[in-house]
Design a protein around this motif. Structure first.
Motif, PDB file in Angstrom:
ATOM      1  N   UNK A  46       0.788  -1.039  -0.058  1.00 49.21           N
ATOM      2  CA  UNK A  46       0.147   0.040   0.035  1.00 49.21           C
ATOM      3  C   UNK A  46       0.912   1.132   0.001  1.00 49.21           C
ATOM      4  N   UNK A  47       1.940   1.245   0.757  1.00 54.14           N
ATOM      5  CA  UNK A  47       2.918   2.280   0.687  1.00 54.14           C
ATOM      6  C   UNK A  47       3.749   2.476  -0.746  1.00 54.14           C
ATOM      7  N   UNK A  48       3.719   1.391  -1.266  1.00 51.05           N
ATOM      8  CA  UNK A  48       4.411   1.586  -2.741  1.00 51.05           C
ATOM      9  C   UNK A  48       3.486   2.257  -3.666  1.00 51.05           C
ATOM     10  N   UNK A  49       2.226   1.633  -3.459  1.00 50.58           N
ATOM     11  CA  UNK A  49       1.102   2.320  -4.176  1.00 50.58           C
ATOM     12  C   UNK A  49       0.786   3.879  -4.082  1.00 50.58           C
ATOM     13  N   UNK A  50       0.926   4.088  -2.857  1.00 52.66           N
ATOM     14  CA  UNK A  50       0.789   5.559  -2.398  1.00 52.66           C
ATOM     15  C   UNK A  50       2.081   6.486  -3.077  1.00 52.66           C
ATOM     16  N   UNK A  51       3.060   5.782  -2.805  1.00 53.11           N
ATOM     17  CA  UNK A  51       4.271   6.456  -3.166  1.00 53.11           C
ATOM     18  C   UNK A  51       4.312   6.779  -4.776  1.00 53.11           C
ATOM     19  N   UNK A  52       3.995   5.820  -5.409  1.00 52.87           N
ATOM     20  CA  UNK A  52       3.915   5.922  -7.095  1.00 52.87           C
ATOM     21  C   UNK A  52       2.774   6.905  -7.392  1.00 52.87           C
ATOM     22  N   UNK A  53       1.615   6.761  -6.642  1.00 51.31           N
ATOM     23  CA  UNK A  53       0.419   7.713  -7.035  1.00 51.31           C
ATOM     24  C   UNK A  53       0.966   8.944  -6.749  1.00 51.31           C
ATOM     25  N   UNK A  54       1.581   9.400  -5.591  1.00 55.12           N
ATOM     26  CA  UNK A  54       2.052  10.628  -5.507  1.00 55.12           C
ATOM     27  C   UNK A  54       2.969  11.266  -6.525  1.00 55.12           C
ATOM     28  N   UNK A  55       3.824  10.458  -6.985  1.00 55.02           N
ATOM     29  CA  UNK A  55       4.718  10.748  -7.922  1.00 55.02           C
ATOM     30  C   UNK A  55       3.942  11.190  -9.126  1.00 55.02           C
TER      31      UNK A  55
END
Lengths: 166, 475
Positions: A46-55
């Motif tokens: 979920x953190x990876x998903x959030x990080x990528x979405x933020x970028x």
């Protein structure tokens, strides 16, 4: 001299100290308890998903595309795979390359503006599994027939180059 | 993801090892209560990284972290036992006459700042290591080492590949600490791996707090601490797994405890200062520039004050601890040489850095200076004008400053280091504009805590302002 120096020192410390206190106060006030709770409880994916979405959001791109790409390539591609990203937007493709390079290591991630004429020979010469990722379907005609479509999603298409025996 | 129990082991074992190592140096909680936990973390992380390095050199890491943990715990007990048996502890500082209100203010500010740094660390963990140097340099270097199972043929092949990772010659302390975290997880971690590095921010605040509290009135020390924690640079360092803060932290430990060793004549502090240098040298390559800056300052000072320099040259037994930074220097450069890893900056197409500096001076010089004046020295939100303030104090109090080794040597070191940073940026073989935007602030603020400590030290030693200086010591 000492008095003047002392006065100057105190003046600068007063100004910078006040600014620092204001900035620290703002930072403390802006702390989001919900976000902090999530920071502790969320799973790594979920953190990876959030990080990528933020970028993606920063580059005004469609959100969730890179995570989908990451998940799909991780499950479908071999560890020694050579992945080529084909995109019409150089900045977003560069960002995706940079993120996937980290997340999908030891796979090698390349970036191409467009496919060169002799791409198939060059790809076969690598001697490793080759994947092509299309953002926004730029090369569909060239890929159909030579590659197998292994994933199709939100404006992303992942192709696997068929070996010469296929 | 790590379970809470695994996370506890990741954090507490190095801390325990740090406590043992501190005792071996002659330092216990009461020697420096404020800084003790911060120092324990720094020394423990350093010793843990050395242990991980030895495991990797001997073949590969064990499948379970337990043997690694047991060796760390055994080492902690051995160091603690040897310290208790053979090394006399440093004398605790004398109590000072300080008003309770000021002490409460200092304590409250310190607690709030520590809480804020913790919040930064927790908040940053919402996002994985994906971009910037923490990903491209440090996590990637770790990942290659981890997936290769140590310094194996696979690792050598990856190091020989120009596209695998940037700056292959960077020291291993940061990646080894990440390996320590990965050794506790079931899969490669992308969030918790930066935690040991982020904790250096917390350690930095504690160490600086301990140092400032001894020099200034508690209320002034609290203000200086706010100046340390508030800037954007400090915020970023607590949120990422970069090694820039580690360099500054090693330099700060060396600076603070060399001064304390000099003024108290307690060998424990001098030993600790040498460990600070070693930590700095194993963190990132800029550290070598800072070490050379110190040597340059030493040469300059010996020319300015030859008598005092000769008097200071008297050998002390604690100086033998210089073998630790020397060992790290040889280890790092020997390792790179052995594996054929070269720097991208020291040589570019067989041209030396000095030749590049001379060639690029006219083109890059004005750009670098313009950037530094607007974005580094005089950008209040980041720099708090500390470097110009330091220069102002050095110039206006030059007689007093250059009359004392404890002020002159660090002042000259910090100035030469800044000139060195400017020189490296000017000489850079890559596009200077890109380098300024991506690296200039991060690198030039590495010594930010040292600037702050120097200002506090000068203020205290020269009694520049009554409002900041402490009241006399209690009888």
């Amino acid at each position: 001299m000492n008095r003047l120096t002392g006065f100057l020192l105190l003046s600068v410390l007063f100004v910078t100290g006040t600014n620092s206190l204001i900035s620290l106060g703002k930072e403390l006030g802006a702390l989001d308890p919900v976000g902090l709770g999530e920071s502790i409880t969320l799973g790594e994916e979920d953190r990876i998903a959030r990080g990528l979405a933020l970028c993606e959001r920063k580059l005004s791109g469609p959100e969730g595309r890179e995570f989908e790409l990451y998940r799909s390539l991780r499950s479908h591609s071999e560890e020694d795979a050579q992945v080529f990203l084909l995109g019409s937007d150089p900045l977003r493709t560069l960002a995706a390359q940079s993120h996937l390079r980290i997340l999908l290591h030891p796979r090698t991630i390349w970036r191409l503006d467009r496919l060169p004429e002799d791409w198939r020979q060059k790809a076969n010469a690598l001697g490793k599994p080759v994947y092509l990722v299309e953002f926004d379907r730029t090369e569909r005609v060239a890929l159909e027939g030579t590659c197998a479509l292994i994933h199709s999603g939100r404006s992303i298409h992942i192709w696997r180059l068929r070996s010469e025996q296929d | 993801m790590l379970t809470p129990f695994e996370l506890l082991r990741v954090l507490l074992i190095p801390l325990f090892l740090g406590m043992g190592t501190l005792r071996l140096l002659g330092i216990q909680v009461k020697s420096d209560p404020l800084a003790y936990l911060g120092l324990s973390w720094v020394l423990g992380a350093f010793a843990t990284a050395l242990l991980v390095f030895l495991w990797l050199l001997s073949g590969s890491l064990p499948a379970s972290p337990v043997p690694l943990e047991l060796s760390a715990l055994g080492l902690a007990l051995l160091c603690g036992g040897l310290g208790r048996g053979f090394i006399p502890a440093a004398t605790p500082p004398k109590p000072r006459q300080v008003s309770t209100a000021e002490n409460v203010l200092f304590g409250t500010v310190l607690a709030l700042l520590l809480l804020l740094v913790c919040m930064r660390i927790i908040d940053a963990s919402l996002f994985p290591v994906l971009i910037g140097d923490e990903a491209d340099h440090w996590a990637m270097k770790t990942q290659i080492l981890w997936e290769s199972g140590g310094f194996t043929e696979t690792w050598r092949a990856a190091m020989a590949d120009p596209a695998s990772v940037y700056h292959k010659d960077y020291p291993l302390l940061n990646p080894l600490l990440q390996i320590w975290v990965h050794a506790h997880g079931d899969e490669f971690l992308r969030v918790a791996n930066r935690l040991p590095i982020q904790l250096f921010s917390l350690a930095g605040v504690l160490i600086l707090a301990g140092a400032l509290y001894r020099l200034l009135r508690p209320s002034a020390a609290a203000l200086f601490l706010c100046l340390a924690v508030a800037p954007g640079w400090s915020q970023i360092q607590a949120r990422t797994g970069d090694a820039d803060f580690m360099v500054g932290l090693g330099a700060l430990i060396a600076f603070v405890y060399a001064i304390r060793g000099h003024s108290t004549r307690e060998p424990a502090w001098t030993r600790l200062a040498f460990i600070g240098v070693a930590f700095m040298l194993w963190s990132k390559n800029e550290s070598l520039l800072y070490l050379l800056s110190f040597l340059g300052a030493l040469i300059l000072w010996s020319a300015l004050r030859p008598r005092r320099f000769r008097a200071a040259l008297r050998w002390k037994r604690s100086y033998a601890w210089a073998f630790i930074p020397l060992f790290i220097l040889i280890l790092h450069h020997g390792f790179n040489r052995y594996f054929g890893i070269t720097s991208t900056f020291s040589k570019h197409e067989e041209v030396s850095l000095l030749t590049l500096l001379y060639g690029n001076l006219a083109d890059n010089g004005p750009k670098v200076l313009a950037y530094f004046s607007s974005q580094v020295f005089f950008k209040p939100a980041h720099s708090n004008f500390l470097f110009p303030l330091m220069l102002m104090l050095m110039i206006s109090l030059r007689r007093d400053v250059f009359g004392r080794a404890s002020l002159a040597l660090p002042a000259m070191t910090l100035c030469i280091a800044m000139i060195g940073v400017l020189g490296v940026l000017i000489a850079s073989p890559v596009d200077v504009q890109w380098l300024l935007v991506t690296a200039a602030e991060r690198v030039s603020y590495q010594l930010y805590f040292c600037w702050l400590f120097w200002i506090a030290l000068t203020t205290s030693q020269l009694r520049v302002s009554r409002a900041l200086s402490p009241r006399p010591l209690a009888a």
